[in-house]
Design a protein around this motif. Structure first.
Motif, PDB file in Angstrom:
ATOM      1  N   GLU A 777       0.824  -1.206   0.000  1.00 36.68           N
ATOM      2  CA  GLU A 777       0.000   0.000   0.000  1.00 36.68           C
ATOM      3  C   GLU A 777       0.859   1.257   0.000  1.00 36.68           C
ATOM      4  O   GLU A 777       0.474   2.282  -0.589  1.00 36.68           O
ATOM      5  CB  GLU A 777      -0.911  -0.016   1.230  1.00 36.68           C
ATOM      6  N   LYS A 778       2.008   1.171   0.638  1.00 35.14           N
ATOM      7  CA  LYS A 778       2.900   2.328   0.652  1.00 35.14           C
ATOM      8  C   LYS A 778       3.372   2.666  -0.763  1.00 35.14           C
ATOM      9  O   LYS A 778       3.391   3.835  -1.173  1.00 35.14           O
ATOM     10  CB  LYS A 778       4.083   2.038   1.574  1.00 35.14           C
ATOM     11  N   ALA A 779       3.760   1.630  -1.533  1.00 40.14           N
ATOM     12  CA  ALA A 779       4.197   1.864  -2.912  1.00 40.14           C
ATOM     13  C   ALA A 779       3.047   2.383  -3.764  1.00 40.14           C
ATOM     14  O   ALA A 779       3.231   3.268  -4.613  1.00 40.14           O
ATOM     15  CB  ALA A 779       4.761   0.578  -3.491  1.00 40.14           C
ATOM     16  N   ARG A 780       1.850   1.848  -3.542  1.00 40.96           N
ATOM     17  CA  ARG A 780       0.684   2.333  -4.280  1.00 40.96           C
ATOM     18  C   ARG A 780       0.421   3.803  -3.976  1.00 40.96           C
ATOM     19  O   ARG A 780       0.085   4.583  -4.875  1.00 40.96           O
ATOM     20  CB  ARG A 780      -0.538   1.486  -3.921  1.00 40.96           C
ATOM     21  N   SER A 781       0.582   4.186  -2.710  1.00 39.63           N
ATOM     22  CA  SER A 781       0.354   5.572  -2.339  1.00 39.63           C
ATOM     23  C   SER A 781       1.359   6.492  -3.029  1.00 39.63           C
ATOM     24  O   SER A 781       1.003   7.578  -3.502  1.00 39.63           O
ATOM     25  CB  SER A 781       0.452   5.714  -0.818  1.00 39.63           C
ATOM     26  N   ILE A 782       2.618   6.057  -3.096  1.00 39.87           N
ATOM     27  CA  ILE A 782       3.638   6.867  -3.770  1.00 39.87           C
ATOM     28  C   ILE A 782       3.313   7.024  -5.249  1.00 39.87           C
ATOM     29  O   ILE A 782       3.457   8.108  -5.842  1.00 39.87           O
ATOM     30  CB  ILE A 782       5.025   6.239  -3.564  1.00 39.87           C
ATOM     31  N   GLU A 783       2.846   5.948  -5.867  1.00 44.41           N
ATOM     32  CA  GLU A 783       2.508   6.030  -7.298  1.00 44.41           C
ATOM     33  C   GLU A 783       1.314   6.938  -7.540  1.00 44.41           C
ATOM     34  O   GLU A 783       1.312   7.724  -8.506  1.00 44.41           O
ATOM     35  CB  GLU A 783       2.241   4.625  -7.828  1.00 44.41           C
ATOM     36  N   ARG A 784       0.321   6.847  -6.680  1.00 48.75           N
ATOM     37  CA  ARG A 784      -0.831   7.747  -6.844  1.00 48.75           C
ATOM     38  C   ARG A 784      -0.404   9.207  -6.679  1.00 48.75           C
ATOM     39  O   ARG A 784      -0.824  10.092  -7.440  1.00 48.75           O
ATOM     40  CB  ARG A 784      -1.912   7.392  -5.828  1.00 48.75           C
ATOM     41  N   THR A 785       0.421   9.452  -5.654  1.00 48.05           N
ATOM     42  CA  THR A 785       0.907  10.823  -5.444  1.00 48.05           C
ATOM     43  C   THR A 785       1.715  11.307  -6.649  1.00 48.05           C
ATOM     44  O   THR A 785       1.583  12.463  -7.081  1.00 48.05           O
ATOM     45  CB  THR A 785       1.772  10.869  -4.171  1.00 48.05           C
ATOM     46  N   ALA A 786       2.547  10.433  -7.181  1.00 50.20           N
ATOM     47  CA  ALA A 786       3.355  10.808  -8.347  1.00 50.20           C
ATOM     48  C   ALA A 786       2.483  11.136  -9.548  1.00 50.20           C
ATOM     49  O   ALA A 786       2.749  12.112 -10.276  1.00 50.20           O
ATOM     50  CB  ALA A 786       4.326   9.679  -8.680  1.00 50.20           C
ATOM     51  N   ASN A 787       1.449  10.361  -9.787  1.00 50.60           N
ATOM     52  CA  ASN A 787       0.563  10.629 -10.927  1.00 50.60           C
ATOM     53  C   ASN A 787      -0.154  11.967 -10.771  1.00 50.60           C
ATOM     54  O   ASN A 787      -0.249  12.749 -11.726  1.00 50.60           O
ATOM     55  CB  ASN A 787      -0.455   9.499 -11.074  1.00 50.60           C
ATOM     56  N   GLU A 788      -0.637  12.233  -9.550  1.00 51.78           N
ATOM     57  CA  GLU A 788      -1.337  13.499  -9.321  1.00 51.78           C
ATOM     58  C   GLU A 788      -0.406  14.688  -9.527  1.00 51.78           C
ATOM     59  O   GLU A 788      -0.751  15.677 -10.193  1.00 51.78           O
ATOM     60  CB  GLU A 788      -1.924  13.511  -7.917  1.00 51.78           C
ATOM     61  N   ILE A 789       0.779  14.615  -8.901  1.00 51.74           N
ATOM     62  CA  ILE A 789       1.718  15.736  -9.007  1.00 51.74           C
ATOM     63  C   ILE A 789       2.221  15.895 -10.434  1.00 51.74           C
ATOM     64  O   ILE A 789       2.375  17.023 -10.936  1.00 51.74           O
ATOM     65  CB  ILE A 789       2.888  15.521  -8.016  1.00 51.74           C
ATOM     66  N   LEU A 790       2.458  14.788 -11.123  1.00 50.74           N
ATOM     67  CA  LEU A 790       2.969  14.870 -12.493  1.00 50.74           C
ATOM     68  C   LEU A 790       1.950  15.511 -13.427  1.00 50.74           C
ATOM     69  O   LEU A 790       2.309  16.340 -14.276  1.00 50.74           O
ATOM     70  CB  LEU A 790       3.333  13.471 -12.984  1.00 50.74           C
ATOM     71  N   ARG A 791       0.684  15.159 -13.269  1.00 48.90           N
ATOM     72  CA  ARG A 791      -0.349  15.799 -14.098  1.00 48.90           C
ATOM     73  C   ARG A 791      -0.389  17.306 -13.836  1.00 48.90           C
ATOM     74  O   ARG A 791      -0.513  18.110 -14.762  1.00 48.90           O
ATOM     75  CB  ARG A 791      -1.710  15.168 -13.802  1.00 48.90           C
ATOM     76  N   HIS A 792      -0.292  17.670 -12.559  1.00 46.50           N
ATOM     77  CA  HIS A 792      -0.325  19.096 -12.209  1.00 46.50           C
ATOM     78  C   HIS A 792       0.900  19.823 -12.764  1.00 46.50           C
ATOM     79  O   HIS A 792       0.797  20.944 -13.279  1.00 46.50           O
ATOM     80  CB  HIS A 792      -0.403  19.243 -10.696  1.00 46.50           C
ATOM     81  N   TYR A 793       2.074  19.199 -12.693  1.00 45.84           N
ATOM     82  CA  TYR A 793       3.292  19.837 -13.163  1.00 45.84           C
ATOM     83  C   TYR A 793       3.316  19.935 -14.688  1.00 45.84           C
ATOM     84  O   TYR A 793       3.833  20.922 -15.238  1.00 45.84           O
ATOM     85  CB  TYR A 793       4.525  19.060 -12.687  1.00 45.84           C
ATOM     86  N   GLU A 794       2.814  18.927 -15.342  1.00 44.03           N
ATOM     87  CA  GLU A 794       2.764  18.987 -16.809  1.00 44.03           C
ATOM     88  C   GLU A 794       1.817  20.077 -17.274  1.00 44.03           C
ATOM     89  O   GLU A 794       2.077  20.744 -18.291  1.00 44.03           O
ATOM     90  CB  GLU A 794       2.348  17.630 -17.364  1.00 44.03           C
ATOM     91  N   ARG A 795       0.762  20.266 -16.505  1.00 45.65           N
ATOM     92  CA  ARG A 795      -0.191  21.313 -16.886  1.00 45.65           C
ATOM     93  C   ARG A 795       0.388  22.702 -16.633  1.00 45.65           C
ATOM     94  O   ARG A 795       0.130  23.643 -17.393  1.00 45.65           O
ATOM     95  CB  ARG A 795      -1.484  21.122 -16.103  1.00 45.65           C
ATOM     96  N   THR A 796       1.167  22.850 -15.571  1.00 48.67           N
ATOM     97  CA  THR A 796       1.739  24.167 -15.236  1.00 48.67           C
ATOM     98  C   THR A 796       3.186  24.307 -15.688  1.00 48.67           C
ATOM     99  O   THR A 796       3.808  25.339 -15.419  1.00 48.67           O
ATOM    100  CB  THR A 796       1.657  24.381 -13.714  1.00 48.67           C
TER     101      THR A 796
END
Length: 935
Positions: A777-796
């Motif tokens: 679950e810890k690895a899953r949480s890191i991947e979810r966080t990475a996807n969210e932040i990456l989408r935000h960074y790509e947009r900005t």
């Protein structure tokens, strides 16, 4: 008598003969009666003669040394020297010793033989090195006569009465000194034992808190610690064995006080005052039904309310004049005076206020006792329909001192009523003006008994500080000494009134039948205090500290139902010691924390510096400075019990640490400690929506929302966003990284605007989780966080560079892993080809160039080479099997299979160039799959 043979006869000497003095030597030839010789001896008869007649005779035998004998001895000596003449060596010196020297050397040689030395000799030798003469001491002890120890040095005659009395007086002094020495020694060891026991309990409690015993059940470490010698009846036994029965009660108490602290911080954020002491009183009273100590806590807080002069409530802010009424803020009102020069005028005024407030609180508490006593015994009280103060006091006196139709002994009746007792209890309950009115109504009869009492009483009550002029006090002293001090029938309440008015004999602190309870005694001491004389409140504090806790609460194992020692310390202005006394008792720790917060709010708490703070006890005592209490230590030990489950409430308590920010350099340290505690809460708090509510976060549309910490930043002395990001978010993110909470660390860096660090942490974290076959679950949480932040960074368009590219590639590798695990090798192959990590074009030049560029990739991507190369070959093998088994045209199948073989060969060439970056097993695995694809 000695004799020597000479020519013609013998020569004799008589030493000490007859009346001649000792040591004289004379010749008396006339007294020798007869002389005979036989074989070297002379037989002499000596007598005393008178007128030719011998009166008495004595015979002596005298060895005679002749010249011949002396010559023989010389020859013998020379012969003995010649015995060893042939053995002598010219190169060695000769040794000539006398007979005495030979004997001494012989004895010394014998003493060195084994078995001849005793333990006593060795002991004497060792003691001699320490300059202790053991033989002399042994001789002194042996000759000591203990029978004359207590007898006078000079014998006393039977008729020497003065000498006997003097000797008895001296013996009494010696006995008193000896008893005092023994008592002092016993008291020293007792205090030492209590101190060591208290230190052990404090250390044990701290260890137990570190183990988390308060939150969880009884673990093995707690059991072992509880079995220790010092901890048989200590805190662990109470905390672990009784925790289930007390948990609900403690939880309800903590929740009641939590609401007060939350409202308190809300008022501070608004910049308004808050009656925190009265709010805590209300909370404790509401708990009195379930907590037997609620009423006792309310009384202690009531004393503090009177000391600080805090009103019960404040007008609402909506009130038209609220801003005017709230202008003098309560926050740190007394800090400058309390922490400043204790000899200044303001400090003296503050001590007077503390004494006056404590006295008034005791008066109000006693009035409550008086009313409840009268209500509980209405028949004896006979209150009637008059609810006046004077009538209630009369009824109370009837309950207390009237028995079987008679008043108790020594209660003096004036005009048929106990006027002195009535006046005293009116003063005791704070109704001094009613007492003056009562005295004036009975002025005639009182003046008949005590001529000047009314005038002195009126002057005393009407004075601002209840202090008479010196002339009045001298007159009262004379009257008091004349017919009250040594009178066995004087009314004790009249005697107490005279002592109060004139402040007479302050060293004699007890008044029989008046100071019967601890509260009465304390009130009497406060009423007798004169800050301008006799040391004032500080002198009283020294006396009370000299008495100690045992004097008020009894021995540690024999404590009474109430613990009034903290209240005693609070009354005499020892605020830090009062909080520490509450904290030492596990049942009153909650009250200690909130009392400390209230004191800090009003500026009546001194905190120590970091260097003076102890890890064992929050109280710091120094001979060169007043006591200090570490509020941060109390706060953290209290909130760590619920910081994981309720981090927001824990944060409310940490806000109060900054109340001491105005204490110079120590205040700056307190602010830094508060920041550190906030970071601890962030790291220890449970993740999830509650955690984001604590620190803030981003909404789905990318907008940012602030958390509770940021909203309370002014309470942490954080003036802008830069300080908040630097001291709280970024440092908390680093602490989260150290505690392996990477997902929270990434979110904190993101909130702080450190986008480069965010993607660097994401790359590192993803690189660590890619190799996991079954991500947790810890690895899953890191991947979810990475996807969210990456989408935000790509947009900005933020954090562009190698780190962000690495995050993209690693996420695609994870996607390919999941696609292959779900039986879709073609999707996995397509995703892997999109990463452009493995060249599959078949062009050797491009493959070589890509291999050379491998070392420029992000470290996390390089580290996972052994993951995505076998994954790509597995995907090729899976697609190869699917193509071979599909029902398609043979030409199409052959073309597809050829393309797969080309990609496989390209991968093998690439792997061959990077062969030494992988383990041999991985390379063998790739070769085997390549062979299968080629077939």
């Amino acid at each position: 008598m000695r004799g020597v043979q000479e020519e013609g006869g013998y020569m004799f000497w008589i030493q000490g003969f007859s009346s001649y003095s000792a040591g004289t030597e004379m010749t008396f030839p006339e007294i020798f009666q007869s002389i005979t010789e036989d074989r070297g001896f002379v037989f002499v008869t000596v007598g005393s003669a008178k007128q030719g007649k011998w009166l008495s005779t004595s015979e002596f035998v005298i060895p005679v040394i002749s010249e011949l004998a002396m010559a023989d001895l010389s020859a013998l000596l020379n012969a003995s020297k010649n015995l060893t003449s042939h053995l002598s060596r010219p190169d060695l010196p000769s040794v000539n010793l006398s007979l005495d020297q030979i004997e001494a050397q012989s004895r010394r040689l014998v003493s060195r033989q084994p078995g001849t030395s005793t333990d006593v000799d060795r002991a004497n030798f060792l003691l001699a090195q320490a300059h202790v003469d053991a033989p002399a001491l042994s001789s002194s002890i042996a000759h000591l006569n203990t029978a004359t120890t207590f007898t006078p040095l000079q014998a006393l005659q039977d008729t020497d009465v003065a000498g006997y009395l003097r000797h008895a007086h001296e013996q009494n002094l010696i006995s008193t000194i000896e008893e005092g020495r023994k008592e002092t020694q016993e008291e020293f060891y007792r205090v030492l034992e209590e101190r060591s026991q208290r230190d052990w309990e404090a250390k044990k409690k701290r260890v137990f808190e570190e183990l988390g015993g308060r939150v969880g059940g009884e673990n093995k470490g707690a059991v072992e610690l509880k079995k220790s010698t010092h901890g048989k009846n200590g805190l662990l036994g109470a905390s672990t064995s009784h925790a289930p029965s007390l948990s609900l009660q403690m939880q309800s108490k903590m929740m009641a006080y939590d609401r007060v602290v939350t409202e308190f911080n809300a008022a501070r954020l608004k910049g308004t005052s808050y009656p925190i002491v009265h709010s805590l009183i209300d909370a404790s009273v509401s708990l009195s039904a379930s907590d037997p100590r609620g009423y006792e806590t309310a009384q202690t807080l009531h004393v503090l309310a009177r000391i600080t002069d805090e009103p019960p409530a404040l007008p609402p802010i909506e009130h038209a004049g609220a801003h005017i009424l709230n202008a003098p803020l309560f926050e740190r009102k007394y800090a400058r005076t309390y922490l400043g020069d204790q000899e200044s005028r303001d400090a003296v005024a503050l001590r007077k206020q503390i004494a006056r407030g404590a006295r008034e609180a005791l008066e109000e508490q006693y009035w409550d006792v008086l009313e409840r006593t009268v209500q509980a015994r209405p028949t004896e009280a006979r209150l009637g329909g008059d609810p006046s103060v004077n009538n209630k006091v009369r009824a109370f006196l009837a309950v207390r001192f009237y028995r079987n139709g008679e008043w108790e002994d020594r209660i003096e009746l004036v005009a048929g009523q106990p006027i002195w007792a009535k006046l005293f209890f009116l003063v005791r309950t704070g109704h001094v003006h009613e007492a003056l009115q009562e005295a004036l109504q009975n002025q005639q009869v009182i003046e008949h008994r005590e001529a000047s009492f009314i005038s002195h009483f009126k002057t005393w009550i009407e004075s601002p500080e209840r202090k008479l002029p010196k002339a009045h006090r001298d007159h009262l002293q004379a009257v008091y000494n004349a017919h009250m001090l040594h009178s066995s029938s004087a009314d004790p309440f009249k005697l107490a009134l005279y002592k109060l008015m004139g402040k007479l004999e302050p060293a004699r602190r007890n008044v029989p039948q008046v100071t019967t309870t601890t509260e009465d005694w304390l009130w009497f001491q406060l009423a007798m205090i004169d800050e301008d004389e006799e040391g004032g409140l500080r002198a009283l504090a020294e006396v009370l500290l000299g008495y100690g806790e045992r004097h008020f609460d009894g021995a540690p194992g024999q404590q009474r139902g109430r613990r009034i020692w903290p209240s005693v310390l609070l009354i005499c202005g020892q605020f830090e010691r009062a909080v520490a006394a509450l904290w030492e008792n596990s049942e009153t720790e909650i009250e200690a924390v909130h009392l400390a917060i209230a004191l800090a709010y009003h500026g009546l708490l001194r905190v120590p510096s970091r260097s003076e703070t102890s890890d064992v006890t929050p109280l710091s005592l120094s001979p060169s400075s007043p006591p200090a209490l570490s509020l941060s230590t109390l706060i953290w030990r209290y909130v760590r019990q619920f910081v994981k489950m309720d981090a927001k409430e824990a944060l409310q308590y940490v806000y109060t640490v900054c109340l001491s920010a105005d204490q110079g350099e120590v205040g700056k340290e307190q602010v830094e400690i508060a920041w550190e505690l906030v970071r601890r809460i962030i790291v220890l708090a449970n993740s999830g929506p509650a955690w984001e509510e604590l620190v803030g976060g981003f909404r789905a549309d990318g907008s940012r929302f602030s958390g509770v910490i940021e909203q309370g930043a002014p309470l942490l002395r954080l003036t802008d966003a830069k300080q908040y990001n630097e001291h709280i978010l970024i440092r908390a993110a680093r602490n989260s990284e150290e505690n392996d909470r990477l997902s929270e660390a990434i979110k904190l860096y993101n909130l702080a605007g450190d986008y480069g660090t965010v993607v660097a942490c994401l790359a590192t974290a993803l690189g660590n989780t890619i190799a996991q076959s079954g991500p947790d679950e810890k690895a899953r949480s890191i991947e979810r966080t990475a996807n969210e932040i990456l989408r935000h960074y790509e947009r900005t368009n933020r954090a562009v560079g190698k780190n962000r590219d690495a995050v993209v590639k690693l996420l695609k590798i994870r996607e390919a892993i999941e696609a292959k695990a779900n039986g879709r090798p073609e999707v996995a192959l397509e995703v892997l080809e999109s990463t452009d990590l493995v060249p599959v074009s078949g062009d050797v030049a491009k493959i070589t160039k890509r291999a050379e560029e491998f070392k420029e990739l992000h470290e996390s991507v390089q580290r996972n080479l052994q993951v995505y190369l076998p994954l790509t070959m597995d995907a090729l093998a899976g697609v190869h099997q699917k193509v071979k088994s599909t029902m398609v045209a043979d030409a199409t199948r052959q073309m597809t299979l050829a393309s797969i073989r080309t990609k496989s060969r390209s991968l093998m060439v690439f792997a061959g160039i990077l062969k030494y970056r992988m383990s041999p097993d991985v390379y063998s695995y790739l070769a085997r799959l390549d062979v299968e694809i080629a077939l």
